[in-house]
Write a protein that holds these residues in place. Structure first.
Motif, PDB file in Angstrom:
ATOM      1  N   THR A 275       0.839  -1.196   0.000  1.00 28.36           N
ATOM      2  CA  THR A 275       0.000   0.000   0.000  1.00 28.36           C
ATOM      3  C   THR A 275       0.873   1.244   0.000  1.00 28.36           C
ATOM      4  O   THR A 275       1.930   1.278   0.635  1.00 28.36           O
ATOM      5  CB  THR A 275      -0.940   0.011   1.231  1.00 28.36           C
ATOM      6  OG1 THR A 275      -1.897   1.071   1.094  1.00 28.36           O
ATOM      7  CG2 THR A 275      -0.180   0.205   2.523  1.00 28.36           C
TER       8      THR A 275
ATOM      9  N   ARG B  84      -5.365  -1.373   7.679  1.00 29.01           N
ATOM     10  CA  ARG B  84      -6.249  -1.105   6.547  1.00 29.01           C
ATOM     11  C   ARG B  84      -6.993  -2.387   6.236  1.00 29.01           C
ATOM     12  O   ARG B  84      -6.400  -3.382   5.820  1.00 29.01           O
ATOM     13  CB  ARG B  84      -5.443  -0.621   5.344  1.00 29.01           C
ATOM     14  CG  ARG B  84      -6.275  -0.346   4.103  1.00 29.01           C
ATOM     15  CD  ARG B  84      -5.475   0.441   3.076  1.00 29.01           C
ATOM     16  NE  ARG B  84      -5.235   1.805   3.539  1.00 29.01           N
ATOM     17  CZ  ARG B  84      -4.362   2.624   2.977  1.00 29.01           C
ATOM     18  NH1 ARG B  84      -3.609   2.201   1.972  1.00 29.01           N
ATOM     19  NH2 ARG B  84      -4.207   3.850   3.431  1.00 29.01           N
ATOM     20  N   ASP B  85      -8.299  -2.379   6.488  1.00 27.03           N
ATOM     21  CA  ASP B  85      -9.149  -3.556   6.259  1.00 27.03           C
ATOM     22  C   ASP B  85      -8.620  -4.789   6.984  1.00 27.03           C
ATOM     23  O   ASP B  85      -8.629  -5.905   6.452  1.00 27.03           O
ATOM     24  CB  ASP B  85      -9.275  -3.847   4.762  1.00 27.03           C
ATOM     25  CG  ASP B  85      -9.921  -2.697   3.995  1.00 27.03           C
ATOM     26  OD1 ASP B  85     -10.793  -2.030   4.573  1.00 27.03           O
ATOM     27  OD2 ASP B  85      -9.532  -2.453   2.834  1.00 27.03           O
TER      28      ASP B  85
ATOM     29  N   TYR C 214       0.255  -2.841   8.477  1.00 27.04           N
ATOM     30  CA  TYR C 214       1.409  -2.350   7.722  1.00 27.04           C
ATOM     31  C   TYR C 214       2.342  -1.649   8.701  1.00 27.04           C
ATOM     32  O   TYR C 214       1.923  -0.744   9.422  1.00 27.04           O
ATOM     33  CB  TYR C 214       0.981  -1.369   6.626  1.00 27.04           C
ATOM     34  CG  TYR C 214       0.081  -1.972   5.581  1.00 27.04           C
ATOM     35  CD1 TYR C 214       0.600  -2.447   4.380  1.00 27.04           C
ATOM     36  CD2 TYR C 214      -1.296  -2.089   5.804  1.00 27.04           C
ATOM     37  CE1 TYR C 214      -0.228  -3.010   3.416  1.00 27.04           C
ATOM     38  CE2 TYR C 214      -2.124  -2.651   4.847  1.00 27.04           C
ATOM     39  CZ  TYR C 214      -1.587  -3.111   3.663  1.00 27.04           C
ATOM     40  OH  TYR C 214      -2.410  -3.681   2.718  1.00 27.04           O
TER      41      TYR C 214
ATOM     42  N   ASP D   9      -8.827   4.045  10.491  1.00 28.74           N
ATOM     43  CA  ASP D   9      -8.319   3.034   9.566  1.00 28.74           C
ATOM     44  C   ASP D   9      -7.520   3.702   8.448  1.00 28.74           C
ATOM     45  O   ASP D   9      -7.951   4.689   7.857  1.00 28.74           O
ATOM     46  CB  ASP D   9      -9.496   2.260   8.955  1.00 28.74           C
ATOM     47  CG  ASP D   9      -9.067   0.966   8.300  1.00 28.74           C
ATOM     48  OD1 ASP D   9      -9.334   0.787   7.108  1.00 28.74           O
ATOM     49  OD2 ASP D   9      -8.471   0.129   8.988  1.00 28.74           O
ATOM     50  N   GLY D  10      -6.330   3.182   8.194  1.00 32.18           N
ATOM     51  CA  GLY D  10      -5.488   3.739   7.150  1.00 32.18           C
ATOM     52  C   GLY D  10      -4.617   4.890   7.584  1.00 32.18           C
ATOM     53  O   GLY D  10      -3.881   5.451   6.771  1.00 32.18           O
ATOM     54  N   THR D  11      -4.662   5.257   8.883  1.00 28.92           N
ATOM     55  CA  THR D  11      -3.894   6.388   9.392  1.00 28.92           C
ATOM     56  C   THR D  11      -2.764   5.875  10.272  1.00 28.92           C
ATOM     57  O   THR D  11      -2.952   5.000  11.114  1.00 28.92           O
ATOM     58  CB  THR D  11      -4.788   7.338  10.216  1.00 28.92           C
ATOM     59  OG1 THR D  11      -5.916   7.703   9.422  1.00 28.92           O
ATOM     60  CG2 THR D  11      -4.024   8.591  10.606  1.00 28.92           C
TER      61      THR D  11
ATOM     62  N   LEU E  49       0.036   1.163  10.375  1.00 27.87           N
ATOM     63  CA  LEU E  49      -1.371   1.476  10.144  1.00 27.87           C
ATOM     64  C   LEU E  49      -2.121   0.190   9.875  1.00 27.87           C
ATOM     65  O   LEU E  49      -1.536  -0.829   9.483  1.00 27.87           O
ATOM     66  CB  LEU E  49      -1.538   2.459   8.989  1.00 27.87           C
ATOM     67  CG  LEU E  49      -0.945   2.084   7.630  1.00 27.87           C
ATOM     68  CD1 LEU E  49      -1.994   1.402   6.746  1.00 27.87           C
ATOM     69  CD2 LEU E  49      -0.412   3.303   6.920  1.00 27.87           C
TER      70      LEU E  49
END
Length: 578
Positions: free
Chosen positions: A353, A439-440, A444, A388-390, A437
């Motif tokens: 990602t 993500r779903d 990561y 999410d994703g941060t 982070l």
């Protein structure tokens, strides 16, 4: 049958589980020890050990330990690679003493690490083999500490080794102390309990789908968490057999790892990211053509940042040998969580990602949290959960999280008892010190908080800078670069000064060209200006005993003249100065 599904023995300890295994399948093969990978088929170069033989040896050594130490005493294990190390570790479990695995003090850095461990753990004695006993006794950190050469203990001595009752360990008892790699300071003793160890191994066996038909091949150092737990204890408990070779042999000849996988039909193996890169670089056409990796179904990549380029290079180079990219399983873990926190399901291609806040930077996913483990990403300043994703600090809780640091209550409270500000009733969590982070559901990992380089308010990861540097010129050694901010303060205004220290296989005459190439590479890859490149001799960049770059140590050595320098190349990469 995995250890997650097998019937549990009545006692909660690893010692009882291992004795039960030896009693039920005494003639089953526990390990093959490859003593010389150059010719493992020659007589005496590969040693096969059954579960019964290992159990008998461990009982004899346990009797010797009980005559020299009390229950709960620490015993420092300094054995080289081989069956005696494994037997000595099991003997500590059987005797009720606390094993403290450590790399032998064979180098100045190794001696300093052992001295730090001795000061912290205060062991009752150290154990090794007869060939190394006298040398270790003269090491500064071991002088005056009683030593035991375990290979002088006879299995057949009439000391009741096989019959003396041993109190089974309770779930909360300490199984061993795993000292951290010390990448950001002195090593700390992580308290690994029997319950935490068994829970983490059951989660790994479940995630990796291990069966007795699997065969593990490992060269990992047995005194580190991945080498000890994944390479030795997991196969013992899961019923698989394992082939173990020396980490020193791997460093001398990385292709010996893949040749052992070929020779023994290995299906499961693990290594840090740098090991996969080394194999690509060292694979000659002749030796690569002789490899058959078709049986290797799961290649765990962990213990350091997983690089997308590494996965791609390895899969492409060894595709003719029957290997494919979806067999590489990036994972994440740390000693404070016993070992494993997350990993992908076998056969799942690694996810990559981009990081929106870091132009051009991509990170590889390290899978989902293993069974029973929760991962939360938290703002390290506000302690509030990130969306999410941060990006934020990775926090972990679950049955595999260790009990804390040995004899360090303040550090234990700060690291193992965190609670998020927006959910104070949850926890406690382990603060890993790692950034990442979610993500779903995929984790990561982006870097270490203490290593992040901040330029103009933006975070930059040193591993990205380091890869850009060593990829710039073949005379720079891959994985042997340390990047850091040699910050300064001028007239009250804080600034930053990006420096890279790199191992160099060349002469001072070539330094200017190398510096120019590295400077351009860092601009292209990271959008940063390298202030200075310091070229140093082979094998002198500061690393932990696990092979991780000690960036803070490199920075201190840079500032105080402690590097073994060949040349310094300052921007704009003109004249070279010592």
């Amino acid at each position: 049958m995995s250890i997650g599904s097998m019937p549990r023995p009545q006692a909660a300890g690893l010692d009882t589980l291992l004795r039960d295994r030896a009693r039920r399948t005494p003639e089953a093969l526990a390990f093959r020890f490859v003593l010389d990978s150059r010719d493992p088929d020659a007589p005496g170069n590969t040693l096969a050990v059954t579960r019964a033989a290992l159990d008998t040896r461990a009982r004899a050594l346990a009797a010797a330990l009980r005559s020299r130490a009390r229950p709960g005493d620490r015993v420092l294990l300094l054995h080289p690679h081989g069956p005696e190390y494994v037997a000595a570790f099991l003997a500590c479990l059987y005797a009720g003493v606390v094993a403290v695995p450590a790399n032998p003090p064979d180098t100045p850095a190794g001696a300093a690490r052992v001295a730090a461990i001795v000061r912290d753990a205060r062991p009752a004695l150290f154990a090794t083999d007869a060939a190394h006993l006298a040398g270790h006794q003269s090491a500064p950190g071991l002088r005056g500490l009683p030593g035991l050469a375990t290979d002088t203990i006879d299995d057949s001595v009439d000391d009741g080794a096989a019959t003396v009752p041993i109190r089974p360990a309770a779930a909360g008892d300490i199984a061993f102390l795993q000292y951290t790699s010390g990448s950001t300071g002195d090593p700390r003793g992580v308290v690994v309990t029997h319950a935490g160890l068994l829970a983490n191994m059951a989660a790994m066996a479940d995630r990796f789908r291990l069966t007795p038909d699997d065969r593990l091949v490992s060269w990992l150092p047995p005194y580190h968490d991945m080498g000890l737990i994944l390479g030795i204890l997991l196969p013992l408990c899961s019923g698989t057999d394992a082939v173990l070779s020396s980490p020193f042999e791997f460093m001398v000849d990385p292709l010996s790892w893949l040749e052992n996988l070929t020779r023994f039909g290995g299906t499961f193996s693990a290594a840090p990211n740098f090991a996969y890169d080394l194999c690509v670089r060292k694979a000659t056409p002749e030796r690569a053509a002789a490899l058959d990796l078709s049986a290797w179904r799961l290649a765990v990549n962990g213990a350091e940042p997983v690089r997308r380029a590494t996965i791609e290079r390895f899969a492409e180079r060894f595709a003719p040998s029957g290997f494919s990219a979806e067999r590489i399983a990036p994972g994440y873990g740390l000693a404070e969580a016993t070992l494993m926190v997350s990993g992908p399901d076998p056969g799942t291609r690694a996810r990559v990602t981009p990081l929106p806040a870091h132009a051009g930077s991509h990170v590889v996913g390290v899978g989902r949290a293993v069974a029973g483990t929760e991962v939360r990403v938290v703002d390290p300043a506000t302690l509030r959960t990130r969306a999410d994703g941060t990006e934020g600090e990775i926090w972990v809780r679950g049955p595999g999280v260790a009990a804390g640091y040995w004899q360090r209550p303040d550090a234990t409270a700060a690291t193992f008892a965190a609670r998020p500000a927006d959910a104070p009733d949850t926890g406690p969590y382990l603060r890993t010190g790692d950034l990442g982070l979610l993500r779903d559901g995929e984790l990561y990992v982006t870097g270490r908080i203490k290593d992040v380089i901040i330029v103009h308010g933006r975070n930059h990861y040193p591993q990205d800078i380091e890869e850009a540097v060593w990829s710039a010129d073949p005379r720079l050694r891959p994985g042997c670069v340390a990047a850091f901010d040699a910050a300064f303060d001028t007239e009250g205004a804080a600034g930053s000064r990006l420096v890279a220290v790199a191992e160099y296989d060349g002469t001072p005459d070539g330094a200017t060209a190398v510096g120019a190439a590295a400077g351009r590479a860092v601009v292209r890859a990271c959008g940063l200006r390298l202030a200075e490149l310091v070229l140093i001799r082979r094998r002198t960049v500061p690393k932990t005993s696990a092979g991780k770059i000690r960036r803070s140590t490199a920075r201190d050595a840079y500032l105080h003249g402690g590097l073994d320098e060949i040349a310094r190349v300052p921007a704009p990469f003109g004249a070279v100065r010592r």
